[in-house]
Scaffold this active site. Structure first.
Site, PDB file in Angstrom:
ATOM      1  N   ASP A  46       6.308   0.459   7.186  1.00  0.00           N
ATOM      2  CA  ASP A  46       4.736   0.258   6.913  1.00  0.00           C
ATOM      3  C   ASP A  46       4.216   1.068   6.037  1.00  0.00           C
ATOM      4  O   ASP A  46       3.628   2.160   6.084  1.00  0.00           O
ATOM      5  CB  ASP A  46       3.968   0.270   8.042  1.00  0.00           C
ATOM      6  CG  ASP A  46       2.542  -0.116   7.997  1.00  0.00           C
ATOM      7  OD1 ASP A  46       2.161  -0.497   6.930  1.00  0.00           O
ATOM      8  OD2 ASP A  46       1.668   0.090   8.780  1.00  0.00           O
ATOM      9  N   ASP A  86      -0.238   4.304   1.083  1.00  0.00           N
ATOM     10  CA  ASP A  86      -0.755   5.369   2.330  1.00  0.00           C
ATOM     11  C   ASP A  86      -0.088   4.915   3.506  1.00  0.00           C
ATOM     12  O   ASP A  86       0.472   3.883   3.671  1.00  0.00           O
ATOM     13  CB  ASP A  86      -2.329   5.202   2.341  1.00  0.00           C
ATOM     14  CG  ASP A  86      -2.978   3.949   2.654  1.00  0.00           C
ATOM     15  OD1 ASP A  86      -2.611   2.937   2.284  1.00  0.00           O
ATOM     16  OD2 ASP A  86      -3.772   3.967   3.674  1.00  0.00           O
ATOM     17  N   GLU A 112      -5.071   1.299   2.419  1.00  0.00           N
ATOM     18  CA  GLU A 112      -4.991   0.153   3.551  1.00  0.00           C
ATOM     19  C   GLU A 112      -5.178   0.504   4.768  1.00  0.00           C
ATOM     20  O   GLU A 112      -5.487  -0.277   5.560  1.00  0.00           O
ATOM     21  CB  GLU A 112      -3.541  -0.620   2.927  1.00  0.00           C
ATOM     22  CG  GLU A 112      -3.604  -2.205   3.763  1.00  0.00           C
ATOM     23  CD  GLU A 112      -3.029  -2.123   5.245  1.00  0.00           C
ATOM     24  OE1 GLU A 112      -3.432  -2.993   5.858  1.00  0.00           O
ATOM     25  OE2 GLU A 112      -2.546  -1.109   5.602  1.00  0.00           O
ATOM     26  N   GLU A 113      -4.619   1.639   5.015  1.00  0.00           N
ATOM     27  CA  GLU A 113      -4.719   2.270   6.431  1.00  0.00           C
ATOM     28  C   GLU A 113      -6.306   2.577   6.683  1.00  0.00           C
ATOM     29  O   GLU A 113      -6.385   3.086   7.883  1.00  0.00           O
ATOM     30  CB  GLU A 113      -3.748   3.317   6.623  1.00  0.00           C
ATOM     31  CG  GLU A 113      -2.178   2.984   6.538  1.00  0.00           C
ATOM     32  CD  GLU A 113      -1.847   1.772   7.484  1.00  0.00           C
ATOM     33  OE1 GLU A 113      -2.671   1.259   8.317  1.00  0.00           O
ATOM     34  OE2 GLU A 113      -0.462   1.551   7.457  1.00  0.00           O
ATOM     35  N   HIS A 148       0.802  -1.302  -0.005  1.00  0.00           N
ATOM     36  CA  HIS A 148      -0.182   0.022   0.022  1.00  0.00           C
ATOM     37  C   HIS A 148       0.937   1.151  -0.046  1.00  0.00           C
ATOM     38  O   HIS A 148       2.027   1.379   0.540  1.00  0.00           O
ATOM     39  CB  HIS A 148      -1.066  -0.022   1.336  1.00  0.00           C
ATOM     40  CG  HIS A 148      -0.441   0.070   2.485  1.00  0.00           C
ATOM     41  ND1 HIS A 148       0.095   1.183   3.186  1.00  0.00           N
ATOM     42  CD2 HIS A 148      -0.307  -0.955   3.308  1.00  0.00           C
ATOM     43  CE1 HIS A 148       0.513   0.700   4.284  1.00  0.00           C
ATOM     44  NE2 HIS A 148       0.404  -0.592   4.460  1.00  0.00           N
TER      45      HIS A 148
END
Length: 469
Positions: free
Chosen positions: A135, A105, A169-170, A103
């Site tokens: 991440d 974001d 995704e977040e 991802h």
């Protein structure tokens, strides 16, 4: 004479090939660090309000892939909410394709709390600092760097590789993987398995005798998300008068019951394998099938013997429900008509019915509950050739380590892609030093990744993607 010439030519060719390989590794070593820094500098903060803009990061990724001769697609689910998908052709067109996704974001970061500005992408003290370093812009950078390496060297993976760089995704995945799986399923045609975040990092611990041990947990399952809204209704009135139909009281009682509830142990096949294999790595005999072993009674004591390694499994031996939000009223002397609460629930594979029945009991007749957001739990086989290839790739670069499967306590975009029949694994290789707490870096202050870890990860991922069949 011919044999001698052939031998000399072969040696020359081997030396030249080794030199070319070393030169390409040097380029990958540079690019994986540079791309990680560049992506961190592109602020893609996702506060969950729909206002995130992944588009600049998507354009950056697409440009780097296009330079490698690929044909990346930028796909917007809403203005600024951009995803990138590209396919790398494999050597065997009949082999199933493999999805590699990450991802774009990141979660918010307060610069005042950081040693280095979270969006500076600064390389300092052998580390790349910034939000997304772990991440997971590091993994996005690795994917891009390897695709460019394959283009330069002419090497090809055995299987088609579909690269997906997702939005949201977040958040809930609604602007990213969920939307891609629903609206652009054809881009993932032939994909049977996928790999993404939250696995294959170094976990430092000690054996029962006190010696050091390095574990590499590979994600082979995920608990499902069950974000709940609890609502209690009652009779509004004056705060000075007795009111036995008080919505706040009813809600508070239900929240207290949920907080105090102890969920029973439920061992999935992945978690059983994790406990057994971690025990073996630490020199602890584990027999979960022993006649005198009662999981509800004995498991916590067994995990206590695991020391720090217990963190890899303790959160995934049960369902969980954590109250996180409360809202009611507007004035202290007014009893409100309604009160609401938020609960973060996580559900193990196969436990959905039990979860619902238990919530009905805990909330009781006065409180209603419903899903605010829900995602399915996942379980992936640890006997598969793909898992074996991941294990082999890790051990090729860290032969004294132990590779173990784990179920992730949270969730990833693998849930969204599972609706397409894609089995997901958590595999983002990083070799980390003992002093760096990987878990604390996720969504934490001073997120950073060692330069050496990025380079290790690129080599492991390269080996995996070019050998897995």
């Amino acid at each position: 004479m011919l044999r001698g010439n052939d031998s000399d030519g072969g040696a020359d060719g081997a030396e030249e090939g080794a030199a070319d390989a070393a030169a390409d590794r040097a380029v990958v070593d540079d690019e994986v660090v540079r791309f990680t820094s560049d992506l961190i500098r592109i602020d893609t903060t996702n506060r969950g309000d729909g206002a995130c803009r992944e588009r600049p990061a998507a354009e950056y990724v697409a440009e780097r892939l296009a330079e490698a001769g690929l044909d990346p697609l930028i796909l917007e689910s809403a203005p600024g909410r951009a995803n990138v998908v590209a396919r790398v052709g494999g050597a065997d067109p009949l082999a199933p394709a493999l999805l590699v996704h990450g991802h774009l974001d990141v979660v918010p970061a307060d610069p005042d709390q950081w040693t280095v500005h979270p969006f500076a992408g600064e390389v300092r003290d052998g580390m790349v600092w910034g939000r997304g370093a772990i991440d997971m812009k590091n993994a996005d950078a690795t994917m891009v760097a390897l695709a460019r390496s394959w283009a330069r060297t002419g090497r090809r993976p055995h299987r088609d590789i579909v690269l997906a760089f997702t939005a949201d995704e977040e958040g809930t995945g609604a602007y990213g993987a969920e939307w891609l799986a629903r609206e652009h399923a054809g881009l993932f045609e032939g994909c049977t398995e996928g790999v993404s975040e939250s696995g294959a990092y170094t976990f430092h611990t000690r054996t029962e005798r006190g010696g050091p041990a390095r574990l590499y947990p590979i994600g082979a399952g995920e608990r499902g998300s069950a974000w709940l809204t609890l609502t209690a209704g009652g009779t509004a009135g004056h705060g000075a008068k007795v009111n036995h139909d008080n919505a706040v009281g009813a809600l508070a009682a239900a929240v207290a019951r949920i907080q105090e509830h102890r969920w029973p142990v439920r061992l999935t096949p992945v978690t059983r394998a994790a406990i057994t294999e971690i025990g073996a790595a630490l020199g602890i005999k584990v027999d979960l099938d022993a006649a005198d072993f009662d999981a509800d009674r004995d498991l916590d004591a067994l995990l206590d013997r695991f020391g720090p390694a217990a963190k890899l499994v303790r959160a995934t031996v049960r369902n969980s429900t954590n109250p996180t939000m409360l809202q009611a009223g507007y004035k202290v002397n007014v009893i409100p008509e309604t009160a609401t609460a938020g609960v973060d629930g996580r559900v193990l594979p196969g436990a959905e019915e039990d979860f619902r029945a238990t919530l009905d009991d805990l909330t009781g007749p006065r409180v209603e509950w419903d899903y605010h957001h829900r995602s399915v739990p996942l379980v992936s086989p640890v006997e598969s050739p793909t898992y074996a290839a991941m294990r082999t790739a890790l051990l090729a670069h860290d032969p004294d380590a132990h590779v173990v499967p784990v179920c992730l306590s949270g969730g990833t975009d693998a849930k969204q892609f599972s609706v397409l029949g894609i089995t997901g694994y958590g595999f983002t290789p990083l070799r980390l030093p003992p002093e760096l707490d990987y878990g604390a870096l996720f969504h934490g202050v001073d997120e950073r990744v060692p330069v050496d870890a990025l380079r290790f990860g690129a080599r492991v991922m390269d080996r995996f993607l070019t050998t897995v069949e």
